[in-house]
Design a protein around this motif. Structure first.
Motif, PDB file in Angstrom:
ATOM      1  N   ARG A 146       0.864  -1.185   0.000  1.00 49.32           N
ATOM      2  CA  ARG A 146       0.000   0.000   0.000  1.00 49.32           C
ATOM      3  C   ARG A 146       0.903   1.238   0.000  1.00 49.32           C
ATOM      4  N   THR A 149       0.352   5.779   2.435  1.00 49.71           N
ATOM      5  CA  THR A 149      -0.634   5.679   3.514  1.00 49.71           C
ATOM      6  C   THR A 149      -0.438   6.781   4.545  1.00 49.71           C
ATOM      7  N   ASP A 181     -11.994   1.841  -1.375  1.00 51.64           N
ATOM      8  CA  ASP A 181     -10.743   2.041  -0.647  1.00 51.64           C
ATOM      9  C   ASP A 181      -9.885   3.083  -1.357  1.00 51.64           C
ATOM     10  N   ARG A 185      -8.686   6.493   0.441  1.00 49.82           N
ATOM     11  CA  ARG A 185      -7.256   6.784   0.579  1.00 49.82           C
ATOM     12  C   ARG A 185      -6.883   8.062  -0.147  1.00 49.82           C
TER      13      ARG A 185
END
Length: 190
Positions: A146, A149, A181, A185
């Motif tokens: 990811r 973040t 998501d 984000r």
């Protein structure tokens, strides 16, 4: 499969491909500097030029030597100047009322970009790039985890783009992110 951008002919070839694309009604071009690295290494024109300017052989220095990294980053900065100039020329020939934008997918932070011969501060300062796209917050162009973040990981990029016309568009990874998501984000980074 790796093109050595330290050779003018290689840069001219890459630009000819971008010019060919720009003949079509596109909004912009985007060199993917996250592919086929390194783009600049220890090619003879670089080694010889560095020896002439600094009286040192870069092959005998640490690969992270700041003088060497700054020197070899000149190559991709010159390439980006050539790209910007070529896209402006094409837009003028076509009578466009807007420029053909130049974006660039780049590495994770200042040091990694310099290691891969990208002086992003110079690109932004000179107006060579309209959008910077940091590929991943993982080092070595990692794309499995990811990314971004923590907004603090973007501090370098925000610092060089803030107050300029250059947009910052962090690449959100991994690719398998759901649309919900992804949206959550992306909003958290604003």
């Amino acid at each position: 499969p790796i093109m050595a951008y330290s050779y003018k002919g290689v840069r001219q070839y890459a630009i000819s491909l971008l010019e060919e694309m720009a003949k079509h009604p596109i909004d912009g071009v985007c060199p993917l500097f996250n592919r086929r690295l390194p783009l600049v290494e220890y090619e003879p024109p670089l080694v010889d030029g560095f020896k002439h300017e600094f009286a040192k052989d870069p092959r005998e220095l640490d690969e992270h030597d700041p003088e060497w990294l700054a020197y070899r980053s000149r190559v991709l900065t010159e390439f980006m100047r050539e790209v910007r100039h070529a896209m402006d020329r094409v837009a003028e020939r076509q009578g466009r009322d807007r420029r053909i934008e130049v974006s660039a997918i780049v590495a994770s932070d200042e040091q990694e970009n310099l290691y891969f011969a990208m002086d992003l501060g110079a690109w932004v300062e000179e107006g060579l790039v309209d959008t910077l796209i940091p590929y991943s917050s993982e080092s070595d162009m990692g794309g499995n985890g990811r990314s971004w973040t923590d907004v603090r990981d973007l501090a370098y990029f925000m610092g060089i783009t803030q107050g300029t016309s250059c947009r910052l568009a962090p690449n959100i990874m991994p690719r398998q992110t759901t649309s919900d998501d992804y949206r959550r984000r992306a909003l958290s980074l604003y």
